[in-house]
Design a protein around this motif. Structure first.
Motif, PDB file in Angstrom:
ATOM      1  N   PHE A  65       0.840  -1.193   0.000  1.00 20.27           N
ATOM      2  CA  PHE A  65       0.000   0.000   0.000  1.00 20.27           C
ATOM      3  C   PHE A  65       0.875   1.243   0.000  1.00 20.27           C
ATOM      4  CE2 PHE A  65      -2.246  -3.296   2.499  1.00 20.27           C
ATOM      5  CZ  PHE A  65      -3.315  -3.506   1.650  1.00 20.27           C
ATOM      6  N   ASP A  66       0.587   2.168  -0.919  1.00 23.10           N
ATOM      7  CA  ASP A  66       1.351   3.409  -0.938  1.00 23.10           C
ATOM      8  C   ASP A  66       0.719   4.434   0.009  1.00 23.10           C
ATOM      9  OD1 ASP A  66      -0.806   4.594  -2.259  1.00 23.10           O
ATOM     10  OD2 ASP A  66       0.167   4.574  -4.224  1.00 23.10           O
ATOM     11  N   GLU A  67       1.257   5.635   0.001  1.00 20.63           N
ATOM     12  CA  GLU A  67       0.822   6.683   0.929  1.00 20.63           C
ATOM     13  C   GLU A  67      -0.621   7.113   0.710  1.00 20.63           C
ATOM     14  OE1 GLU A  67       3.429   6.843  -1.166  1.00 20.63           O
ATOM     15  OE2 GLU A  67       5.173   7.733  -0.213  1.00 20.63           O
ATOM     16  N   GLN A  68      -1.165   6.871  -0.486  1.00 17.54           N
ATOM     17  CA  GLN A  68      -2.512   7.333  -0.831  1.00 17.54           C
ATOM     18  C   GLN A  68      -3.611   6.369  -0.393  1.00 17.54           C
ATOM     19  OE1 GLN A  68      -2.214  10.387  -1.993  1.00 17.54           O
ATOM     20  NE2 GLN A  68      -0.019  10.022  -2.062  1.00 17.54           N
ATOM     21  N   VAL A  69      -3.271   5.145  -0.046  1.00 18.17           N
ATOM     22  CA  VAL A  69      -4.267   4.134   0.295  1.00 18.17           C
ATOM     23  C   VAL A  69      -4.851   4.421   1.671  1.00 18.17           C
ATOM     24  CG1 VAL A  69      -4.634   1.665   0.725  1.00 18.17           C
ATOM     25  CG2 VAL A  69      -3.195   2.400  -1.183  1.00 18.17           C
ATOM     26  N   GLY A  70      -6.179   4.375   1.758  1.00 24.15           N
ATOM     27  CA  GLY A  70      -6.873   4.681   3.005  1.00 24.15           C
ATOM     28  C   GLY A  70      -7.015   3.475   3.922  1.00 24.15           C
ATOM     29  N   GLN A  71      -7.474   3.766   5.133  1.00 25.86           N
ATOM     30  CA  GLN A  71      -7.635   2.743   6.158  1.00 25.86           C
ATOM     31  C   GLN A  71      -8.607   1.639   5.728  1.00 25.86           C
ATOM     32  OE1 GLN A  71      -5.209   3.162   8.236  1.00 25.86           O
ATOM     33  NE2 GLN A  71      -6.121   3.916  10.140  1.00 25.86           N
ATOM     34  N   GLN A  72      -9.721   2.026   5.105  1.00 20.99           N
ATOM     35  CA  GLN A  72     -10.735   1.052   4.713  1.00 20.99           C
ATOM     36  C   GLN A  72     -10.171   0.037   3.723  1.00 20.99           C
ATOM     37  OE1 GLN A  72     -14.025   0.718   5.920  1.00 20.99           O
ATOM     38  NE2 GLN A  72     -13.890  -1.209   4.796  1.00 20.99           N
ATOM     39  N   GLU A  73      -9.379   0.480   2.777  1.00 22.16           N
ATOM     40  CA  GLU A  73      -8.808  -0.439   1.793  1.00 22.16           C
ATOM     41  C   GLU A  73      -7.792  -1.384   2.438  1.00 22.16           C
ATOM     42  OE1 GLU A  73      -6.617  -0.523  -2.576  1.00 22.16           O
ATOM     43  OE2 GLU A  73      -7.327   1.384  -1.776  1.00 22.16           O
ATOM     44  N   VAL A  74      -6.975  -0.856   3.345  1.00 23.81           N
ATOM     45  CA  VAL A  74      -6.016  -1.714   4.059  1.00 23.81           C
ATOM     46  C   VAL A  74      -6.779  -2.784   4.834  1.00 23.81           C
ATOM     47  CG1 VAL A  74      -4.270  -1.787   5.893  1.00 23.81           C
ATOM     48  CG2 VAL A  74      -4.222   0.059   4.192  1.00 23.81           C
TER      49      VAL A  74
END
Length: 182
Positions: A65-74
Motif C-alpha cells: 500500500f502506498d501513501e494514498q491508500v486509506g484505512q478502509q482499503e487496508v
C-alpha cells in the motif's frame, strides 16, 4: 489463498521530514512490490567506490500500500477475511510490525475520522453477529473465558438458543476468550 498474508504500508512523509527537504525512497509497484531506491547523494555525494553496483532493491508482498491508500482499503484487503472464520471458531491474528514512527498504531487504531483495522473489525464483527440467525447465533459463554484475564465476564443467557448482546466494553477487556457457536 494461503494461511498467512503479508502486507506492507508506506507511510507519508511527516511535516518535519518535508521541511528538511527529505524525499521518500520507497515506491509501490503493482500493489504488490516495494522498490527501495538508494540515492547516491544520501551521504553527501556520489559513492565512487560503488558506482558500477546497483543499490536499488525490490521486495514482493501479498499486498503493498502506498501513501494514498486509506484505512478502509487496508482493512478490506488484510483483516476483513479473518472475521467469518473467527465467528466459526477458527483462530485469526493480525499484527503490525515495524520501526518506531512507521505508522503501526495509526494503521491498527486509526483516528476518529479514519478508523483503523481494530475498530473496523470490531464494527464488522458486531454487524455479523447481529445478522446471525438463531441456528447460527454466536454466543460468548462465561465458561469459555479465562476469568483471570478479564475484569467482567459476560454472563450466559438462561436460554441457550438466544444470545446475550455483548457490550463493546466487555469485548475489549476480555483478553483471552473463544467465540463459540450454538
Amino acid at each position: 489463498m494461503s494461511n498467512i498474508t503479508v502486507a506492507v504500508r508506506v507511510r507519508p512523509l511527516s511535516s518535519g521530514e518535508k521541511e528538511k527537504g527529505q524525499k521518500s525512497c520507497l515506491v509501490v509497484s503493482e500493489a504488490r512490490q516495494i522498490n527501495v531506491i538508494d540515492p547516491d547523494d544520501k551521504m553527501g555525494g556520489i559513492d565512487y567506490l560503488r558506482m558500477d553496483k546497483t543499490k536499488d532493491r525490490a521486495y514482493a508482498f501479498d499486498h503493498a500500500f502506498d501513501e494514498q491508500v486509506g484505512q478502509q482499503e487496508v482493512y478490506s484487503l488484510t483483516v476483513q477475511s479473518l472475521l467469518p472464520g473467527a465467528l466459526s471458531g477458527h483462530n485469526g491474528c493480525c499484527f503490525a510490525y515495524g520501526a518506531t514512527g512507521s505508522g503501526k498504531t495509526f494503521t491498527m487504531t486509526g483516528s476518529k475520522s479514519a478508523p483503523g483495522a481494530i475498530p473496523l473489525a470490531v464494527d464488522a464483527l458486531f454487524a455479523l453477529v447481529a445478522k446471525a440467525s438463531d441456528e447460527n447465533a454466536v454466543g460468548w459463554p462465561a465458561r469459555d473465558a479465562d476469568r483471570d484475564a478479564c475484569t467482567a465476564a459476560p454472563t450466559p443467557h438462561p436460554h441457550p438458543t438466544q444470545h446475550t448482546p455483548l457490550a463493546l466494553s466487555q469485548l475489549l477487556i476480555v483478553t483471552r476468550a473463544t467465540l463459540t457457536s450454538h
